[in-house]
Write a protein that holds these residues in place. Sequence first.
Motif, PDB file in Angstrom:
ATOM      1  N   ASP A   1      25.735  44.112  35.979  1.00 57.04           N
ATOM      2  CA  ASP A   1      26.622  44.236  37.881  1.00 57.04           C
ATOM      3  C   ASP A   1      27.265  44.005  38.307  1.00 57.04           C
ATOM      4  O   ASP A   1      27.896  44.164  39.113  1.00 57.04           O
ATOM      5  N   ASP A   2      27.304  42.394  37.212  1.00 56.18           N
ATOM      6  CA  ASP A   2      28.600  41.509  37.410  1.00 56.18           C
ATOM      7  C   ASP A   2      30.406  42.118  37.468  1.00 56.18           C
ATOM      8  O   ASP A   2      31.087  42.745  37.938  1.00 56.18           O
TER       9      ASP A   2
ATOM     10  N   ASP B   1      24.759  40.874  33.561  1.00 55.96           N
ATOM     11  CA  ASP B   1      26.384  41.270  33.291  1.00 55.96           C
ATOM     12  C   ASP B   1      26.961  42.176  33.839  1.00 55.96           C
ATOM     13  O   ASP B   1      28.579  42.273  34.073  1.00 55.96           O
TER      14      ASP B   1
ATOM     15  N   PHE C   1      30.201  45.583  37.260  1.00 57.05           N
ATOM     16  CA  PHE C   1      31.081  46.653  38.364  1.00 57.05           C
ATOM     17  C   PHE C   1      31.359  46.080  39.170  1.00 57.05           C
ATOM     18  O   PHE C   1      32.333  46.576  40.129  1.00 57.05           O
ATOM     19  N   GLN C   2      30.825  45.228  39.794  1.00 63.36           N
ATOM     20  CA  GLN C   2      31.336  44.706  41.177  1.00 63.36           C
ATOM     21  C   GLN C   2      32.620  44.435  40.602  1.00 63.36           C
ATOM     22  O   GLN C   2      33.378  44.857  41.872  1.00 63.36           O
ATOM     23  N   ALA C   3      32.593  43.320  40.043  1.00 63.63           N
ATOM     24  CA  ALA C   3      34.442  43.350  39.936  1.00 63.63           C
ATOM     25  C   ALA C   3      35.201  44.199  39.530  1.00 63.63           C
ATOM     26  O   ALA C   3      36.632  44.735  40.003  1.00 63.63           O
TER      27      ALA C   3
ATOM     28  N   GLU D   1      37.050  38.752  30.838  1.00 64.57           N
ATOM     29  CA  GLU D   1      35.917  38.086  31.148  1.00 64.57           C
ATOM     30  C   GLU D   1      35.767  37.055  29.660  1.00 64.57           C
ATOM     31  O   GLU D   1      35.357  36.182  29.297  1.00 64.57           O
TER      32      GLU D   1
ATOM     33  N   LEU E   1      39.779  48.929  43.888  1.00 63.06           N
ATOM     34  CA  LEU E   1      40.559  48.870  45.161  1.00 63.06           C
ATOM     35  C   LEU E   1      41.498  48.213  45.741  1.00 63.06           C
ATOM     36  O   LEU E   1      42.193  48.718  46.713  1.00 63.06           O
TER      37      LEU E   1
ATOM     38  N   TRP F   1      28.097  51.891  36.598  1.00 63.80           N
ATOM     39  CA  TRP F   1      27.310  50.875  36.606  1.00 63.80           C
ATOM     40  C   TRP F   1      26.683  51.369  34.780  1.00 63.80           C
ATOM     41  O   TRP F   1      26.566  49.811  33.983  1.00 63.80           O
TER      42      TRP F   1
ATOM     43  N   ALA G   1      34.682  47.414  40.943  1.00 63.95           N
ATOM     44  CA  ALA G   1      34.809  47.860  41.801  1.00 63.95           C
ATOM     45  C   ALA G   1      35.704  47.356  43.023  1.00 63.95           C
ATOM     46  O   ALA G   1      36.901  48.212  43.328  1.00 63.95           O
ATOM     47  N   LEU G   2      35.820  45.650  42.926  1.00 66.07           N
ATOM     48  CA  LEU G   2      36.543  45.298  43.882  1.00 66.07           C
ATOM     49  C   LEU G   2      37.983  45.284  43.351  1.00 66.07           C
ATOM     50  O   LEU G   2      39.045  46.033  44.009  1.00 66.07           O
TER      51      LEU G   2
ATOM     52  N   LEU H   1      34.866  56.389  44.073  1.00 66.35           N
ATOM     53  CA  LEU H   1      33.837  55.010  43.480  1.00 66.35           C
ATOM     54  C   LEU H   1      32.836  55.299  43.808  1.00 66.35           C
ATOM     55  O   LEU H   1      31.757  54.925  43.196  1.00 66.35           O
TER      56      LEU H   1
END
Lengths: 187, 248
Positions: A38-39, A36, A41-43, A76, A49, A23, A45-46, A15
């Motif tokens: 950024d959101d 959106d 991307f975070q989701a 989404e 994992l 990104w 990555a999570l 990652l």
Amino acid sequence: MFLKKRRQAIVKQELEQLRDRLWRFCMMRTGGNKPDADDLFQATALRALEKSHQFEPGSRFDNWAFTIAVSIWRNELRSRSVRLGQGVEEADETNLGADYRSGETNIFTSEVLTRITALPKGQRMAIVLVYIEGYSYREAAEILAVPIGTIMSRLATARQSLKAWAQEGAQEGAQEEAQERSQKGES
Amino acid sequence: MTQWSDEQIIAYLDGKLDMEQGRALHRDRQHDPELDNYITSMEIDTTELTVAGDELLQGAPDFAFEKSPDRMPVWRQTAMAASILAVFGLGFLTSWLLPSDSSPPTNWLQAVAEYQMLYSGETLVLLEKNADQRGREVAQIGRKLDIILARSDLNVDGLTYKRGQLLNYENKPLVQFAYLDEDNIPVAFCIIKRGVKPDQKLADKAMLAGQNAVTWSKGQFGFVVIGKKDPATLNKYAKQLKARMASL
């Protein structure tokens, strides 16, 4: 337990290496909407994992992560559409207001990005995966979960649109420059 | 004559069709204006897409979790805290919480110098654009500054123009025109539009990391020519540009 931790460590490392590209992929997938992206991307990555046990070391991590991002964004969007009472079809979202001119982005580059963003979603993602990410047609089809023929026809249509816009832009640019030169000559 | 599919035509345009088929399609194209028009309608420079994508990468945030939590759904706020720790670990948090070594630039010249410091000859040497693209780029940048600017206004003896970029310093438009000299040393000409200030003559300035700069100002515009060149040479470049900018 040890294996699970080991797999998570591998995914973390992957990652970190993929961060900028992931990104960028999220930016293009969300139609140039940075919050959106950024959101997403975070989701992604999570989720990567959480699902690290499903990742096969040695296989292409980028393909896997992009597939997760596509799936998250599709779900989404579906939930948003349901909330808005618009059925369950994924909207063919575009963000013509996307502005890539902040920071250090070159004006010419921002024009190209804006044109890509203005393409319908399916065409846009085919262009992004094949010409920006450098995937083969088959890999792009796998990531987007569509037949390869669909990728090819989307590329064909997208290329025609990009060509037409470039020609329009060149004509307008030439006219504007001629006009500005004549104004300079007059003053 | 063969019926060519979109799949084959795209592969042909991307140079991925096998050699024999590629030759056959090329031949058919020469004898079939309709096919030729169709293929031409799809001919684009895909390297432009790749370059644009590469530039977008430069805009990727250092830290993708930096947004304010109040606009995020609750599950994402929770996820964010977990993923900060999980993805980037303690090392990141340490660097995030500790004061940074670099303080922000105190004025636009310093900001320009810091940006210019990152340039090498390789940054610009591969940038190839045609005259139309450069002309349009310059005209668009000019409009952002509310001035009429033509590509020829930026000609400087001894320098090759490479590209223009629209930047931003404290919400003021700051443009950078990048050049290379004969030895591929990067030189930049920058203009900032700010409030009207007294005009200033050419002035040499020593900047950080061995760079020199020549500045001047006129009305609401500040100008600088900057690079790792001796002050006399930069002065020569600045004089040419100042003369061309005199009509602003």
